[in-house]
Design a protein around this motif. Structure first.
Motif, PDB file in Angstrom:
ATOM      1  N   ARG A  43      -3.034  -4.197  59.694  1.00 35.38           N
ATOM      2  CA  ARG A  43      -3.936  -3.063  59.839  1.00 35.38           C
ATOM      3  C   ARG A  43      -5.077  -3.017  58.839  1.00 35.38           C
ATOM      4  O   ARG A  43      -6.020  -3.783  58.918  1.00 35.38           O
ATOM      5  N   THR A  44      -4.989  -2.121  57.869  1.00 32.82           N
ATOM      6  CA  THR A  44      -6.097  -1.907  56.932  1.00 32.82           C
ATOM      7  C   THR A  44      -6.278  -3.062  55.958  1.00 32.82           C
ATOM      8  O   THR A  44      -7.293  -3.125  55.283  1.00 32.82           O
ATOM      9  N   PHE A  45      -5.331  -3.963  55.885  1.00 32.89           N
ATOM     10  CA  PHE A  45      -5.429  -5.117  54.988  1.00 32.89           C
ATOM     11  C   PHE A  45      -5.992  -6.341  55.721  1.00 32.89           C
ATOM     12  O   PHE A  45      -6.000  -7.435  55.185  1.00 32.89           O
ATOM     13  N   ARG A  46      -6.461  -6.148  56.917  1.00 27.88           N
ATOM     14  CA  ARG A  46      -6.914  -7.242  57.771  1.00 27.88           C
ATOM     15  C   ARG A  46      -8.009  -8.084  57.127  1.00 27.88           C
ATOM     16  O   ARG A  46      -8.062  -9.287  57.305  1.00 27.88           O
ATOM     17  N   ASP A  47      -8.901  -7.464  56.367  1.00 26.78           N
ATOM     18  CA  ASP A  47     -10.027  -8.184  55.774  1.00 26.78           C
ATOM     19  C   ASP A  47      -9.764  -8.670  54.352  1.00 26.78           C
ATOM     20  O   ASP A  47     -10.643  -9.250  53.727  1.00 26.78           O
ATOM     21  N   GLY A  48      -8.571  -8.445  53.839  1.00 30.54           N
ATOM     22  CA  GLY A  48      -8.253  -8.868  52.477  1.00 30.54           C
ATOM     23  C   GLY A  48      -7.232  -9.986  52.468  1.00 30.54           C
ATOM     24  O   GLY A  48      -6.865 -10.537  53.508  1.00 30.54           O
ATOM     25  N   PRO A  49      -6.746 -10.331  51.288  1.00 28.69           N
ATOM     26  CA  PRO A  49      -5.746 -11.395  51.202  1.00 28.69           C
ATOM     27  C   PRO A  49      -4.406 -10.967  51.799  1.00 28.69           C
ATOM     28  O   PRO A  49      -4.050  -9.787  51.759  1.00 28.69           O
ATOM     29  N   TRP A  50      -3.706 -11.911  52.364  1.00 35.57           N
ATOM     30  CA  TRP A  50      -2.354 -11.682  52.878  1.00 35.57           C
ATOM     31  C   TRP A  50      -1.580 -12.961  52.595  1.00 35.57           C
ATOM     32  O   TRP A  50      -1.809 -13.997  53.194  1.00 35.57           O
ATOM     33  N   PHE A  51      -0.654 -12.889  51.663  1.00 32.70           N
ATOM     34  CA  PHE A  51       0.052 -14.073  51.198  1.00 32.70           C
ATOM     35  C   PHE A  51       1.303 -14.331  52.030  1.00 32.70           C
ATOM     36  O   PHE A  51       1.906 -13.415  52.576  1.00 32.70           O
ATOM     37  N   GLY A  52       1.702 -15.584  52.112  1.00 29.07           N
ATOM     38  CA  GLY A  52       2.857 -15.978  52.905  1.00 29.07           C
ATOM     39  C   GLY A  52       4.146 -15.358  52.386  1.00 29.07           C
ATOM     40  O   GLY A  52       4.354 -15.222  51.180  1.00 29.07           O
ATOM     41  N   ALA A  53       5.016 -15.006  53.304  1.00 28.75           N
ATOM     42  CA  ALA A  53       6.263 -14.336  52.945  1.00 28.75           C
ATOM     43  C   ALA A  53       7.195 -15.229  52.124  1.00 28.75           C
ATOM     44  O   ALA A  53       7.754 -14.782  51.119  1.00 28.75           O
TER      45      ALA A  53
END
Length: 84
Positions: A43-53
């Motif tokens: 959602r709101t983090f779509r444009d930021g970093p998202w690190f692998g689980a």
């Protein structure tokens, strides 16, 4: 009967910029288990970093002692081991 509380930590903060602190703080607060999501974005983090689980959980395992760790959702992702 004791209660066991769990929490979810989104993998959106770089490890050295507060990511590690989130996991150690969860343990300090007495949570039994901490989960993270295994998605490409959220959602709101779509444009930021998202690190692998899995790398996130590996790092969390090195920073905590008693906290149980896991993925809250792990989708089946199509993956070919042969890169084109």
């Amino acid at each position: 009967m004791s209660q066991r509380l769990s929490t979810v930590i989104l993998p959106v903060r770089p490890w050295r910029e507060g990511g590690q602190e989130q996991w150690t703080r969860a343990e300090e607060l007495g949570f039994h288990t901490a989960y993270t999501y295994d998605h490409l974005s959220w959602r709101t983090f779509r444009d930021g970093p998202w690190f692998g689980a899995l790398p996130t959980l590996t790092a969390a395992a090195t920073a905590t002692e008693r906290l149980r760790l896991g993925t809250l959702v792990t989708p089946v992702k199509p993956f070919s081991p042969i890169a084109a």
